[in-house]
Scaffold this motif. Sequence first.
Motif, short mmCIF file in Angstrom:
data_model
loop_
_atom_site.label_atom_id
_atom_site.label_comp_id
_atom_site.label_asym_id
_atom_site.label_seq_id
_atom_site.Cartn_x
_atom_site.Cartn_y
_atom_site.Cartn_z
N ARG A 123 29.38 -54.10 -91.94
CA ARG A 123 28.88 -53.40 -90.75
C ARG A 123 30.02 -52.95 -89.84
O ARG A 123 29.85 -52.08 -89.01
CB ARG A 123 27.96 -54.32 -89.95
CG ARG A 123 26.58 -54.51 -90.58
CD ARG A 123 25.73 -55.47 -89.76
NE ARG A 123 25.92 -55.24 -88.35
CZ ARG A 123 26.43 -56.13 -87.49
NH1 ARG A 123 26.78 -57.33 -87.90
NH2 ARG A 123 26.57 -55.85 -86.22
N SER A 124 31.17 -53.59 -89.96
CA SER A 124 32.29 -53.31 -89.05
C SER A 124 33.50 -54.13 -89.49
O SER A 124 33.37 -55.00 -90.36
CB SER A 124 31.91 -53.73 -87.63
OG SER A 124 31.63 -55.12 -87.60
N THR A 125 34.62 -53.88 -88.85
CA THR A 125 35.80 -54.72 -89.11
C THR A 125 35.48 -56.17 -88.72
O THR A 125 35.77 -57.11 -89.45
CB THR A 125 37.00 -54.23 -88.27
OG1 THR A 125 37.30 -52.89 -88.65
CG2 THR A 125 38.22 -55.10 -88.48
N THR A 126 34.86 -56.32 -87.55
CA THR A 126 34.53 -57.67 -87.05
C THR A 126 33.67 -58.42 -88.06
O THR A 126 33.91 -59.59 -88.35
CB THR A 126 33.78 -57.55 -85.70
OG1 THR A 126 34.53 -56.67 -84.85
CG2 THR A 126 33.59 -58.88 -85.04
N GLU A 150 45.91 -59.20 -81.08
CA GLU A 150 44.75 -58.89 -81.93
C GLU A 150 43.59 -58.43 -81.07
O GLU A 150 43.41 -58.90 -79.94
CB GLU A 150 44.33 -60.14 -82.73
CG GLU A 150 45.40 -60.68 -83.66
CD GLU A 150 46.05 -59.61 -84.53
OE1 GLU A 150 45.32 -58.90 -85.25
OE2 GLU A 150 47.29 -59.47 -84.48
N HIS A 151 42.82 -57.51 -81.61
CA HIS A 151 41.58 -57.09 -80.97
C HIS A 151 40.59 -58.25 -81.03
O HIS A 151 40.66 -59.07 -81.96
CB HIS A 151 41.03 -55.88 -81.74
CG HIS A 151 39.82 -55.25 -81.14
ND1 HIS A 151 38.56 -55.72 -81.37
CD2 HIS A 151 39.69 -54.19 -80.32
CE1 HIS A 151 37.68 -54.98 -80.71
NE2 HIS A 151 38.34 -54.04 -80.07
N GLY A 152 39.67 -58.28 -80.08
CA GLY A 152 38.66 -59.35 -80.09
C GLY A 152 37.96 -59.46 -81.44
O GLY A 152 37.63 -60.56 -81.90
N GLY A 153 37.77 -58.30 -82.10
CA GLY A 153 37.06 -58.28 -83.39
C GLY A 153 37.84 -58.95 -84.50
O GLY A 153 37.26 -59.32 -85.53
N GLY A 154 39.15 -59.09 -84.33
CA GLY A 154 39.96 -59.74 -85.36
C GLY A 154 40.36 -61.15 -84.94
O GLY A 154 41.01 -61.87 -85.69
N LEU A 155 39.98 -61.52 -83.72
CA LEU A 155 40.42 -62.81 -83.18
C LEU A 155 39.28 -63.81 -83.06
O LEU A 155 39.46 -65.00 -83.27
CB LEU A 155 41.06 -62.59 -81.80
CG LEU A 155 41.73 -63.80 -81.18
CD1 LEU A 155 42.89 -64.31 -82.05
CD2 LEU A 155 42.25 -63.47 -79.78
N GLY A 255 34.23 -48.26 -90.80
CA GLY A 255 33.89 -46.93 -91.31
C GLY A 255 33.73 -45.93 -90.18
O GLY A 255 33.80 -44.72 -90.38
N HIS A 256 33.52 -46.46 -88.95
CA HIS A 256 33.15 -45.59 -87.83
C HIS A 256 34.31 -45.21 -86.93
O HIS A 256 34.10 -44.74 -85.82
CB HIS A 256 32.03 -46.26 -87.01
CG HIS A 256 32.23 -47.73 -86.81
ND1 HIS A 256 31.24 -48.64 -87.08
CD2 HIS A 256 33.30 -48.46 -86.42
CE1 HIS A 256 31.69 -49.87 -86.83
NE2 HIS A 256 32.94 -49.77 -86.44
N LYS A 257 35.54 -45.45 -87.37
CA LYS A 257 36.69 -45.03 -86.56
C LYS A 257 37.36 -43.85 -87.28
O LYS A 257 36.82 -42.75 -87.31
CB LYS A 257 37.66 -46.19 -86.33
CG LYS A 257 37.06 -47.31 -85.46
CD LYS A 257 38.07 -48.42 -85.25
CE LYS A 257 37.49 -49.62 -84.53
NZ LYS A 257 37.28 -49.40 -83.09
C1 LIG Z 1 42.46 -53.83 -84.49
C2 LIG Z 1 40.98 -53.81 -84.28
N1 LIG Z 1 40.22 -54.71 -84.92
C3 LIG Z 1 38.88 -54.72 -84.81
C4 LIG Z 1 38.23 -53.78 -84.04
C5 LIG Z 1 36.74 -53.84 -83.95
O1 LIG Z 1 36.21 -52.91 -84.85
P1 LIG Z 1 34.66 -52.97 -85.23
O2 LIG Z 1 33.90 -52.52 -84.03
O3 LIG Z 1 34.52 -52.04 -86.39
O4 LIG Z 1 34.37 -54.35 -85.58
C6 LIG Z 1 38.98 -52.82 -83.35
C7 LIG Z 1 38.31 -51.83 -82.49
O5 LIG Z 1 38.89 -51.11 -81.71
C8 LIG Z 1 40.39 -52.83 -83.47
O6 LIG Z 1 41.16 -51.96 -82.83
#
Ligand SMILES: Cc1ncc(COP(=O)(O)O)c(C=O)c1O
Length: 417
Positions: A123-126, A150-155, A255-257
């Motif tokens: 669904r997303s990177t997260t 790191e972005h919150g989605g990777g942390l 997929g959405h970036k």
């Molecule tokens: C490095 C990084 N990781 C994760 C995300 C989160 O992406 P997603 O919304 O696809 O989970 C972002 C979004 O800006 C990002 O810059």
Amino acid sequence: MPSSWNNRRTFLGAMSTTFLGTLLQQTWPGTSSKSELDTPLPGEMQKGKDYLFEPGLTYFLTAALGPCSRTVVEEISKAMYTMESNPSAKLYGTGEFASLAEKTRESAATLLGCKKDEMVITRSTTDGMNALTQGIRFQPGDRVITTDQEHGGGLLCWKYAERYLGVKLDIIEIPPGENDSTAIIGRIESALTNQTRVISVSHILSSTGLRMPVEIIAEIARSYDILCIVDGAQAVGNIEVNVKAMACHAYATSGHKWLMGSKGTGLLYISDEVNDIIRPMQYEDNRNFYNESIGVGNLPGAIGLGKAIEIALSTGIANIEKHNMELRNRIYNGLLKIDKIKMMSAAPGKLASPLITFQLPDEIDSQEFRMKLAEKYKMMVKSVPQRWMNGIRLSPHIFNTEKEVDKLLEVLRTELN
Ligand SMILES: Cc1ncc(COP(=O)(O)O)c(C=O)c1O
């Protein structure tokens, strides 16, 4: 793989070609005529008219969310209209749609340089990062090295592991504006312990666009028998990515970036070398888009993502990267002439990526500045979260032009001088 699966795939592949052919003859509500669908793909990516932007909008915000091209929107609409005509039959019955989602996995594997079996649609990177964390059977006391950029989605996944699984985090510092890969590698090496199980970094930093030395980090990880997990949210569709050459163990992206695919889609690579070590519950049945351990997914989204990947591949990622870097370097050179701001991104060269960030003086709030550009000039930029800096990030992509960059620089000069 059972041989019946191969037969089934061939049969469904033939069905879906005929089926799609029929669909392409039809006009869909709110979509363009057939002649527009026939536009050659590489050219299509370069023309503003193939996107659905509001008139007068200048969009430098792909790193947050990329726009789907008209063709991708049409692909999603077609899938939606057809599926809703008989949902269960279209989804489960003949499986013709499911085979299109499997085609997306195949294209994604080509894009990232791996095998289809190593690729999952998420669904997303997260979502991908969370699946990886959850799939590793951590022991209390195991350690994970990551960074403060790191972005919150990777942390969040690692914070979760710290909170509930007894994992200890070693978060190394990357001061924004430092742009020094040797220093980063040195800090990672200093953080290694006998308990380190994972090194997890972004491929391109969300904050400043720094290209991280992921190949070297993967090599270090491998030499100590540690997993290397990469958050590629800002890389795929933007710059060339080959997960095998990088030699990471797992790689999650959106997929959405930069791929400009359907919102709510992502990709996850898990190397088959670590099939016994990373076992997310969602893929326990298998890694197909529909499987018994994950259930029904957003099928039109997956099909739209497949179309977006096809367009990116036919345009050529190297061509996209070249275009994006040229615009980014033009922005860089223009920004250097504006006294009030501080450049935070790397100078043109191997550490630079298409994301570019500058810091505003303290008296100008980045959120307010971003809103001013949107309201006064219809110019979309990103304010960098305050935990990193009071800054603005720009992310030019294939649909942006030199003219738009010059307009952006003019606006910044007017507002900041
Ligand atoms: C490095 C990084 N990781 C994760 C995300 C989160 O992406 P997603 O919304 O696809 O989970 C972002 C979004 O800006 C990002 O810059």
